[in-house]
Design an enzyme around this catalytic site. Sequence first.
Site, PDB file in Angstrom:
ATOM      1  N   THR A 171       0.845  -1.191   0.000  1.00 28.71           N
ATOM      2  CA  THR A 171       0.000   0.000   0.000  1.00 28.71           C
ATOM      3  C   THR A 171       0.882   1.243   0.000  1.00 28.71           C
ATOM      4  O   THR A 171       1.776   1.365   0.838  1.00 28.71           O
ATOM      5  CB  THR A 171      -0.907  -0.032   1.254  1.00 28.71           C
TER       6      THR A 171
ATOM      7  N   GLN B 125      -4.271  -7.492  -5.852  1.00 25.97           N
ATOM      8  CA  GLN B 125      -4.662  -7.920  -4.497  1.00 25.97           C
ATOM      9  C   GLN B 125      -6.024  -7.323  -4.134  1.00 25.97           C
ATOM     10  O   GLN B 125      -6.191  -6.104  -4.098  1.00 25.97           O
ATOM     11  CB  GLN B 125      -3.624  -7.524  -3.438  1.00 25.97           C
TER      12      GLN B 125
ATOM     13  N   HIS C 128      -6.953 -11.071  -0.458  1.00 30.97           N
ATOM     14  CA  HIS C 128      -6.249 -10.644   0.763  1.00 30.97           C
ATOM     15  C   HIS C 128      -7.014 -11.155   1.985  1.00 30.97           C
ATOM     16  O   HIS C 128      -8.050 -10.605   2.358  1.00 30.97           O
ATOM     17  CB  HIS C 128      -6.184  -9.109   0.771  1.00 30.97           C
TER      18      HIS C 128
ATOM     19  N   ASN D  96      -3.409 -10.128   7.641  1.00 29.83           N
ATOM     20  CA  ASN D  96      -3.138  -8.827   8.271  1.00 29.83           C
ATOM     21  C   ASN D  96      -4.339  -8.162   8.942  1.00 29.83           C
ATOM     22  O   ASN D  96      -4.412  -6.943   9.032  1.00 29.83           O
ATOM     23  CB  ASN D  96      -2.508  -7.867   7.259  1.00 29.83           C
TER      24      ASN D  96
ATOM     25  N   TYR E  65      -7.600  -7.941   8.143  1.00 30.40           N
ATOM     26  CA  TYR E  65      -8.712  -7.347   7.397  1.00 30.40           C
ATOM     27  C   TYR E  65      -9.894  -8.320   7.373  1.00 30.40           C
ATOM     28  O   TYR E  65      -9.851  -9.357   8.036  1.00 30.40           O
ATOM     29  CB  TYR E  65      -8.216  -6.904   6.012  1.00 30.40           C
TER      30      TYR E  65
ATOM     31  N   ARG F 218      -3.745 -14.785   0.257  1.00 26.08           N
ATOM     32  CA  ARG F 218      -2.689 -14.400   1.211  1.00 26.08           C
ATOM     33  C   ARG F 218      -3.193 -14.594   2.640  1.00 26.08           C
ATOM     34  O   ARG F 218      -4.278 -14.113   2.983  1.00 26.08           O
ATOM     35  CB  ARG F 218      -2.281 -12.938   1.001  1.00 26.08           C
TER      36      ARG F 218
ATOM     37  N   ASN G 204      -3.100  -5.212  13.379  1.00 28.82           N
ATOM     38  CA  ASN G 204      -4.510  -4.805  13.433  1.00 28.82           C
ATOM     39  C   ASN G 204      -5.272  -5.492  14.568  1.00 28.82           C
ATOM     40  O   ASN G 204      -6.451  -5.831  14.440  1.00 28.82           O
ATOM     41  CB  ASN G 204      -5.216  -5.019  12.085  1.00 28.82           C
TER      42      ASN G 204
ATOM     43  N   GLY H  16       8.969  -7.080   0.411  1.00 28.00           N
ATOM     44  CA  GLY H  16       8.203  -5.856   0.573  1.00 28.00           C
ATOM     45  C   GLY H  16       9.110  -4.642   0.562  1.00 28.00           C
ATOM     46  O   GLY H  16       9.305  -3.978  -0.461  1.00 28.00           O
TER      47      GLY H  16
HETATM   48  C1  LIG Z   1       4.574   0.275   3.159  1.00 30.20           C
HETATM   49  C2  LIG Z   1       3.970  -1.101   3.301  1.00 30.20           C
HETATM   50  C3  LIG Z   1       2.728  -1.350   2.744  1.00 30.20           C
HETATM   51  C4  LIG Z   1       2.164  -2.637   2.813  1.00 30.20           C
HETATM   52  N1  LIG Z   1       0.967  -2.870   2.198  1.00 30.20           N
HETATM   53  C5  LIG Z   1       0.462  -4.136   2.154  1.00 30.20           C
HETATM   54  C6  LIG Z   1      -0.703  -4.424   1.380  1.00 30.20           C
HETATM   55  O1  LIG Z   1      -1.279  -3.559   0.696  1.00 30.20           O
HETATM   56  N2  LIG Z   1      -1.155  -5.704   1.392  1.00 30.20           N
HETATM   57  C7  LIG Z   1      -0.536  -6.705   2.111  1.00 30.20           C
HETATM   58  O2  LIG Z   1      -0.982  -7.843   2.088  1.00 30.20           O
HETATM   59  N3  LIG Z   1       0.596  -6.442   2.826  1.00 30.20           N
HETATM   60  C8  LIG Z   1       1.103  -5.209   2.833  1.00 30.20           C
HETATM   61  N4  LIG Z   1       2.287  -4.954   3.495  1.00 30.20           N
HETATM   62  C9  LIG Z   1       3.052  -6.095   4.049  1.00 30.20           C
HETATM   63  C10 LIG Z   1       4.089  -6.572   3.024  1.00 30.20           C
HETATM   64  O3  LIG Z   1       3.469  -7.143   1.877  1.00 30.20           O
HETATM   65  C11 LIG Z   1       5.054  -7.613   3.627  1.00 30.20           C
HETATM   66  O4  LIG Z   1       4.311  -8.709   4.072  1.00 30.20           O
HETATM   67  C12 LIG Z   1       5.861  -7.018   4.777  1.00 30.20           C
HETATM   68  O5  LIG Z   1       6.426  -5.770   4.409  1.00 30.20           O
HETATM   69  C13 LIG Z   1       6.980  -7.968   5.210  1.00 30.20           C
HETATM   70  O6  LIG Z   1       7.871  -8.218   4.148  1.00 30.20           O
HETATM   71  P1  LIG Z   1       9.311  -7.457   4.053  1.00 30.20           P
HETATM   72  O7  LIG Z   1      10.008  -7.750   5.350  1.00 30.20           O
HETATM   73  O8  LIG Z   1       9.964  -8.081   2.863  1.00 30.20           O
HETATM   74  O9  LIG Z   1       9.039  -6.005   3.882  1.00 30.20           O
HETATM   75  C14 LIG Z   1       2.858  -3.671   3.478  1.00 30.20           C
HETATM   76  C15 LIG Z   1       4.099  -3.404   4.054  1.00 30.20           C
HETATM   77  C16 LIG Z   1       4.667  -2.144   3.951  1.00 30.20           C
HETATM   78  C17 LIG Z   1       6.028  -1.900   4.544  1.00 30.20           C
END
Ligand SMILES: Cc1cc2nc3c(=O)[nH]c(=O)nc-3n(C[C@H](O)[C@H](O)[C@H](O)COP(=O)(O)O)c2cc1C
Length: 357
Positions: A26, A98, A173, A176, A178, A225, A233, A315
């Site tokens: 996001t 997603q 999705h 997390n 939701y 996912r 949350n 991410g």
């Molecule tokens: C800025 C940001 C936005 C994210 N937005 C989403 C999202 O829209 N949907 C989702 O399932 N996870 C979202 N996440 C979680 C990431 O997909 C990922 O699971 C998380 O960052 C851990 O992976 P990483 O350690 O490689 O960053 C977001 C994480 C970050 C940092």
Amino acid sequence: MNNTLQSPIDIGPCHLPNRIIMAPLTRMRAPDNIPTELMKSYYVQRASSGLIITEATQISTQGAGYPATPGIYNTQQVAGWKQITDAVHAENGRIFLQMWHVGRISHPDFHDGALPVAPSAIRPEGSAVTPSGMQPFVTPRALETDEIPGIVEQYRQAAKNALAAGFDGVEIHSANGYLLDQFLRDGTNKRTDLYGGSLENRSKLLLEVTEAVADVWGAERVCIRLSPSGTFNDMSDSDPATMFVYLLGQLNRFGLAYVHIVDALEGDIRHGANVIDLAVLRAAYNGVLIVCGGYDQVRAEAVIEKGLADAVAFGQLYIANPDLVERFKAHAPLNEPDPGTFYGGTEKGYTDYPFMA
Ligand SMILES: Cc1cc2nc3c(=O)[nH]c(=O)nc-3n(C[C@H](O)[C@H](O)[C@H](O)COP(=O)(O)O)c2cc1C
């Protein structure tokens, strides 16, 4: 030969040239919830990824809970996404949408003063991100049983819209904290109808949504996912291991493109998450498994080599490194992500991270 991050993999009918997946992220840069030209540049920059999974995209106005996040419920949004999918395909990339309904992680300001909906009327701890700043979460309204088919229809319609927008597939999705995750867990689901109580009943909405979306797309282009160990949350569950092993067993019958597991993050562990071993989840699921959560190149190669996952999503590393595939290949240094520009704003911290020299 052993599988590696750089080795190809087929996911349903999609041929991925590598196993380096762009995680859903996001970024809150879609004014009026419509995808923009700037978003197109951002995704095109990352088209060498094995698969791009878009940022969470609301399936309806009821599903919204953050400012400037894109939707997939009106014609302008479909047209905006079509430009992005066309541009990613022109660069030989692949892109899944997603699909998102936030449930209680919202605020009346997004719903003309009406309450957000949830499985049960339980207020999350914390604050909603609203157009006028952070505001404490409110107690949501529990969905009536006869409203549930309408939720499934929101997903079905969004799936049709995603097809029209030219995506290669869709990710449901259910992670997390939701809406779909809120139904799965007994901390947020206290229902006494067919959608609450037993493991079967708490899984029912997600399985009905999966069925509806697979009707539109064919299961081989649909994935889910999950965050079995997640506490983000304000999520809790008395026995998540039993829940998610049961659920993965149910998902086996669909022949999905993949299941995407968010591994326990440091924050979850700090918040007392009941961490579920990846090996337990892997053993419960027969298909392609993608993992995400705190991976770097070394850990990602190791999880694939051990056979615990088939591909890894990144991410924060993808926020800062549009050419992550090429950097990994060259063992080049990585750009550092800047958390101050993660959410909202312009091209700064979005499309201006440098490519390798
Ligand atoms: C800025 C940001 C936005 C994210 N937005 C989403 C999202 O829209 N949907 C989702 O399932 N996870 C979202 N996440 C979680 C990431 O997909 C990922 O699971 C998380 O960052 C851990 O992976 P990483 O350690 O490689 O960053 C977001 C994480 C970050 C940092």
